[in-house]
Design a protein around this motif. Structure first.
Motif, PDB file in Angstrom:
ATOM      1  N   PHE A 143       0.809  -1.218   0.000  1.00  0.00           N
ATOM      2  CA  PHE A 143       0.000   0.000   0.000  1.00  0.00           C
ATOM      3  C   PHE A 143       0.846   1.274   0.000  1.00  0.00           C
ATOM      4  CE2 PHE A 143      -2.473  -3.296   2.154  1.00  0.00           C
ATOM      5  CZ  PHE A 143      -3.558  -3.384   1.308  1.00  0.00           C
ATOM      6  N   LYS A 144       2.026   1.169  -0.590  1.00  0.00           N
ATOM      7  CA  LYS A 144       2.891   2.329  -0.728  1.00  0.00           C
ATOM      8  C   LYS A 144       2.623   2.956  -2.095  1.00  0.00           C
ATOM      9  CE  LYS A 144       7.715   3.729  -1.057  1.00  0.00           C
ATOM     10  NZ  LYS A 144       9.125   3.275  -1.058  1.00  0.00           N
ATOM     11  N   PRO A 145       2.347   4.276  -2.161  1.00  0.00           N
ATOM     12  CA  PRO A 145       2.068   4.925  -3.448  1.00  0.00           C
ATOM     13  C   PRO A 145       3.287   4.849  -4.366  1.00  0.00           C
ATOM     14  CG  PRO A 145       1.348   6.323  -1.631  1.00  0.00           C
ATOM     15  CD  PRO A 145       2.161   5.214  -1.025  1.00  0.00           C
ATOM     16  N   ILE A 146       3.051   4.394  -5.598  1.00  0.00           N
ATOM     17  CA  ILE A 146       4.121   4.333  -6.584  1.00  0.00           C
ATOM     18  C   ILE A 146       3.754   5.113  -7.851  1.00  0.00           C
ATOM     19  CG2 ILE A 146       5.002   2.127  -5.748  1.00  0.00           C
ATOM     20  CD1 ILE A 146       3.469   0.793  -8.069  1.00  0.00           C
ATOM     21  N   GLY A 147       2.503   5.580  -7.960  1.00  0.00           N
ATOM     22  CA  GLY A 147       2.074   6.324  -9.144  1.00  0.00           C
ATOM     23  C   GLY A 147       0.701   6.930  -8.939  1.00  0.00           C
ATOM     24  N   ILE A 148       0.244   7.627  -9.974  1.00  0.00           N
ATOM     25  CA  ILE A 148      -1.054   8.299  -9.921  1.00  0.00           C
ATOM     26  C   ILE A 148      -1.878   7.850 -11.119  1.00  0.00           C
ATOM     27  CG2 ILE A 148      -2.257  10.534 -10.003  1.00  0.00           C
ATOM     28  CD1 ILE A 148       0.212  11.788  -8.729  1.00  0.00           C
ATOM     29  N   LEU A 149      -3.109   7.418 -10.830  1.00  0.00           N
ATOM     30  CA  LEU A 149      -4.046   7.008 -11.873  1.00  0.00           C
ATOM     31  C   LEU A 149      -4.966   8.178 -12.198  1.00  0.00           C
ATOM     32  CD1 LEU A 149      -5.559   4.955 -13.688  1.00  0.00           C
ATOM     33  CD2 LEU A 149      -6.900   4.336 -11.636  1.00  0.00           C
ATOM     34  N   ASN A 150      -5.019   8.550 -13.469  1.00  0.00           N
ATOM     35  CA  ASN A 150      -5.895   9.626 -13.937  1.00  0.00           C
ATOM     36  C   ASN A 150      -6.934   9.039 -14.884  1.00  0.00           C
ATOM     37  OD1 ASN A 150      -5.710  11.973 -16.567  1.00  0.00           O
ATOM     38  ND2 ASN A 150      -7.018  12.184 -14.794  1.00  0.00           N
ATOM     39  N   LEU A 151      -8.226   9.224 -14.500  1.00  0.00           N
ATOM     40  CA  LEU A 151      -9.315   8.679 -15.303  1.00  0.00           C
ATOM     41  C   LEU A 151     -10.188   9.824 -15.816  1.00  0.00           C
ATOM     42  CD1 LEU A 151     -10.984   6.322 -16.403  1.00  0.00           C
ATOM     43  CD2 LEU A 151     -12.169   6.245 -14.200  1.00  0.00           C
ATOM     44  N   PRO A 152     -10.077  10.200 -17.094  1.00  0.00           N
ATOM     45  CA  PRO A 152     -10.959  11.222 -17.663  1.00  0.00           C
ATOM     46  C   PRO A 152     -12.359  10.632 -17.883  1.00  0.00           C
ATOM     47  CG  PRO A 152      -8.931  10.976 -18.939  1.00  0.00           C
ATOM     48  CD  PRO A 152      -9.039   9.775 -18.051  1.00  0.00           C
ATOM     49  N   TYR A 153     -13.380  11.446 -17.619  1.00  0.00           N
ATOM     50  CA  TYR A 153     -14.758  10.960 -17.750  1.00  0.00           C
ATOM     51  C   TYR A 153     -15.622  12.082 -18.332  1.00  0.00           C
ATOM     52  CZ  TYR A 153     -19.343   9.070 -16.572  1.00  0.00           C
ATOM     53  OH  TYR A 153     -20.631   8.617 -16.637  1.00  0.00           O
TER      54      TYR A 153
END
Length: 472
Positions: A143-153
């Motif tokens: 559960f260590k952040p390794i990236g960012i998810l971007n979801l356009p909607y």
């Protein structure tokens, strides 16, 4: 009833629009969350099955081809950024990468880090359509952040908008029918309720103080209508009694007003007669070489005032009418000077740029106008240290203008509109009929009288007579 139908239709239409918008908002929010959760599960599965070390630097290799498969399965495009906001991988074709933000703004990273659930949704408008972009962390197995998810909607409300238009159209049709029904119901119910009131209304319109009024008789009226009819019939009885009292009171008041007017008119010549006699008694010397001329002028002035009193008495014998106009061609300048001769106050001054201004007026009434205005000015300056009254006569085209100015106490704005009313006065004595009489004389000649005044500075009364007078 019509008002209630209109209010109900507006309220229901407003609530419907609000409900559809809230429904659409909740639907898109839930759908975005579901899509985001599905993609995160696919990403988590890919990270568990990869042979690369699960670190930020390897995200581009891990999702080199896998990102397209996930986007195809979930039927939605998404982007992966590193923790600094730099774009690592996008599921969109390379041709469209120019429209993808390659570096996230600082405020997005800050809002994402500060959010309690480590998730941030940004609302935007693109080409008039609502556009949402969710940002959430990609974590490893610990559960260590390794990236960012971007979801356009992109929100597609075309179906909901079509449904809303259809519903409002049908609702409008229903309320149109209800509105027509309400009009007919309101009309017939009001006619039913007011059928007994129509008779009362007709009688009320026919009520006249100048004649005998009939009472109302209605068969089998309701209790409320019966009380209204009884009240009207009682009012008719009281009205007849009041009309008789009013007629008697008006006759008495008319005679009282006439008596006051006649007393005032008689008093006007008496005052200058008294002043003339006193002046003659004080200044006359038998040894004066002009004694005969002065006696002649003295006699002429007294005869004028006596003639004026005689004309007033004659008019009163014909139901207290004002003396009729006896228009004659006269020199207004000379007549005004003659009217001022009866006053002994040394602060009264007369000016005129012309020696002769000819007009067709009644000599007696012109003198009455001037003497009343000058007397009014004299009464306004007793408390002034250096009193001054200026009487001027000028020719103004087809009119002759007479002005009487003083530097007295002046008249306030509240009183200006009332000074020409009969019986109105600001003085402790007198009946206030002088200025009212002056206005009547001036209006009889179709002339005008105006007042300009400032409190504690003075007043100016200006009278304009047409040179060729025409009786009303």
């Amino acid at each position: 009833m019509i008002f209630l139908v209109l209010i109900a239709s507006v309220l229901i239409a407003g609530v419907t629009v609000y409900q559809y918008r809230e429904q659409s908002k909740d639907y898109h929010q839930d759908r975005l969350e579901r899509k985001e959760e599905q993609i995160k599960q696919s990403i988590s599965y890919t990270l568990q099955s990869t042979t690369y070390p699960v670190i930020t630097e390897n995200l581009g290799l891990i999702f080199k081809d896998e990102i397209y498969r996930i986007a195809d399965v979930q039927n939605v495009n998404f982007n992966i950024y590193d923790l600094e906001g730099q774009l690592i991988k996008s599921s969109r074709p390379q041709l469209n990468n120019d429209s993808i933000s390659r570096c996230l703004e600082a405020y997005l990273l800050n809002n994402l880090k500060e959010s309690q659930n480590k998730r941030y949704v940004e609302d935007n408008l693109v080409a008039g359509n609502k556009y949402q972009a969710s940002y959430t962390f990609i974590t490893d197995q610990k559960f260590k952040p390794i990236g960012i998810l971007n979801l356009p909607y992109y929100e597609d409300n075309s179906f909901n908008s079509m449904e809303l238009r259809e519903f409002l159209f049908r609702l409008g049709g229903v309320y149109l029918i209800m509105f027509v029904i309400a009009i007919f119901l309101a009309y017939f119910i009001s006619k039913y309720i007011t059928r007994s009131l129509a008779t009362i209304s007709d009688k009320l319109h026919q009520t006249d103080l100048t004649k005998r009024n009939e009472k109302i008789f209605v068969k089998n009226p309701s209790e409320e209508i019966g009380k209204l009819i009884d009240s009207y019939n009682e009012m008719i009885d009281e009205l007849e009694q009041s009309a008789a009292k009013l007629a008697r009171s008006e006759r008495e008041q008319a005679w009282r007003e006439m008596a006051k007017q006649v007393a005032h008119e008689i008093k006007n010549p008496l005052t200058p007669m008294r002043l003339t006699v006193q002046n003659f008694e004080r200044n006359f010397k038998p040894s004066d070489p002009d004694a005969k001329v002065k006696i002649k002028e003295f006699s002429k002035t007294l005869i004028q005032q006596i003639d004026m009193m005689s004309s007033i008495a004659s008019a009163f014998s014909s139901f207290a009418q004002m003396p009729a106009q006896q228009n004659e061609t006269l020199n207004v300048v000379k007549t005004v000077k003659l009217a001022l001769d009866i006053f002994n106050e040394n602060y009264i001054h007369f000016i005129s740029e012309e020696e002769e201004i000819i007009a067709k007026l009644d000599r007696t009434q012109l003198i009455r106008v001037v003497t009343n205005l000058v007397k009014n000015a004299i009464q306004a300056v007793p408390e002034v240290a250096s009193p001054r009254i200026l009487v001027s006569v000028v020719s103004d085209g087809a009119y002759v203008k007479i002005s009487v100015a003083d530097n007295g106490i002046g008249i306030s704005d509240e009183v200006k509109e009332k000074v020409f009313e009969p019986k109105f006065t600001t003085k402790s004595s007198g009946m206030g009929l002088g200025l009212g009489m002056v206005k009547n004389i001036v209006e009889t000649y179709k002339g005008s009288i105006t007042l300009t005044s400032q409190p504690d500075k003075g007043s100016v009364f200006t009278v304009r007579f047409p040179k060729e007078s025409e009786k009303k």
